[in-house]
Scaffold this motif. Sequence first.
Motif, PDB file in Angstrom:
ATOM      1  N   GLY A  83      45.596  43.790  36.601  1.00  0.00           N
ATOM      2  CA  GLY A  83      44.534  43.876  36.959  1.00  0.00           C
ATOM      3  C   GLY A  83      44.225  43.909  38.652  1.00  0.00           C
ATOM      4  O   GLY A  83      45.233  43.059  39.645  1.00  0.00           O
ATOM      5  N   ARG A  84      43.272  43.415  38.860  1.00  0.00           N
ATOM      6  CA  ARG A  84      42.234  43.119  40.278  1.00  0.00           C
ATOM      7  C   ARG A  84      41.410  42.039  40.300  1.00  0.00           C
ATOM      8  O   ARG A  84      40.993  42.323  39.402  1.00  0.00           O
ATOM      9  N   TRP A  85      41.599  40.881  40.905  1.00  0.00           N
ATOM     10  CA  TRP A  85      40.605  40.257  41.267  1.00  0.00           C
ATOM     11  C   TRP A  85      39.839  40.129  42.633  1.00  0.00           C
ATOM     12  O   TRP A  85      40.705  40.530  43.642  1.00  0.00           O
ATOM     13  N   HIS A  86      38.713  39.866  43.002  1.00  0.00           N
ATOM     14  CA  HIS A  86      37.834  39.183  43.655  1.00  0.00           C
ATOM     15  C   HIS A  86      37.256  37.856  43.458  1.00  0.00           C
ATOM     16  O   HIS A  86      36.702  37.790  42.470  1.00  0.00           O
ATOM     17  N   MET A  87      36.941  37.378  44.758  1.00  0.00           N
ATOM     18  CA  MET A  87      36.312  36.557  44.033  1.00  0.00           C
ATOM     19  C   MET A  87      34.399  36.303  45.227  1.00  0.00           C
ATOM     20  O   MET A  87      34.750  36.485  45.975  1.00  0.00           O
ATOM     21  N   LEU A  88      33.853  35.077  44.486  1.00  0.00           N
ATOM     22  CA  LEU A  88      32.286  35.219  45.270  1.00  0.00           C
ATOM     23  C   LEU A  88      32.534  33.670  44.604  1.00  0.00           C
ATOM     24  O   LEU A  88      32.016  32.917  44.568  1.00  0.00           O
TER      25      LEU A  88
END
Length: 372
Positions: free
Chosen positions: A286-291
């Motif tokens: 999958g794909r990930w992003h960070m907040l």
Amino acid sequence: MDAELQAFRAQWRDEVVARHGAPAAEAPAAPAREGGVARRASPAPAPQPVRPDSLRTLLEALSEAHADSIARHAAASAEQDAVDGVAERLGALQLHASVHDIYPADEQVAVPVARLPDELWLAILLHIVMPTRAPELVPVPREFQAFEPEPGEPWRAYTGPDYVSLERVGRVCWRLRWLSAHTQVWKAVAQACEAPLVRAPCSWRDAFVHEPRVRMNGTYIATCEYTQQGLSVENVWVRVLHKVEFFRYLRFFPNGRCLSWLTTEPPSEAVRQLVPGLRTKGCAAGRWHMLVDDGAPPARRGATIVIDDLRDPHLRAYTFQMTLHLRPSPGRWHRLEMLAYSSLHLQTAEVVPIPHRHARPFVFSRVVGYGV
């Protein structure tokens, strides 16, 4: 009229300059009106105070303390020389008075690298930051590829910067410790991620250490256990409890991709298989992003990791989404807690939460076989 007004303004400005010795500020413009109401310009935000580089500050203090120690020893040695007539001790002490030179452990052995200029050393350190290709990766057939490396894409896109080797080089001597803390080197380290670190009011090295980030030179592992009731074949009156152990693996890549694997294989056998292209039961890409958590002090600032579009080739009708919390731990960033886990049916768009009561926090483990 305009010419007279401009002449009056120029004369007034000259008088102010002559009186105060500084250029006068331009007269403030009339506030803009919108809908018949005066509108004031919002004040510019105050710049944040710049914090000094913690490592460079420490090195400067240690360098000054070293120089003071050498000066004291030299003064004491000079007094002793006046009594004993021994002149060699002073020369030996003055030889290592500078911390910006490279000295050999054996005085009889030449050190050619000591003559290298700083520019060449920085080029070498930037090359060290580039990780090496992993030597022993499990080959995966092309038909089982989940996502392939792009043609010509450097290996850094899958392992991250090799800051571990950079710190090891800094342990050699004082001069390399100074050079390994150079802004140019740590800027390359901090900007080698999918979401490059924005320079905080501090050095690039401090931003890399203290700002939330996902570590990529290893795997986040969650060891999960639960008991299940069973039956005894020999005696039906005996209560049998089976202990079930399984593992969740998460590996993040700087190009925004990630792998999630749910399996019973132990870490000693599974981590080397968790490479781009792995396609097996329970493994999804999958794909990930960070907040980043805003408003929290730096020591307690964590982040929320969102992994979406997780696709398991064995479950083509579904995609999965995972939400995790990166615990505040500056310099380590080694623990992830699962907050939510759900599935999405691609045909009906139905979102179903997946229970994860047996889930435990993910703990990071570095894997040398990844090449960093």
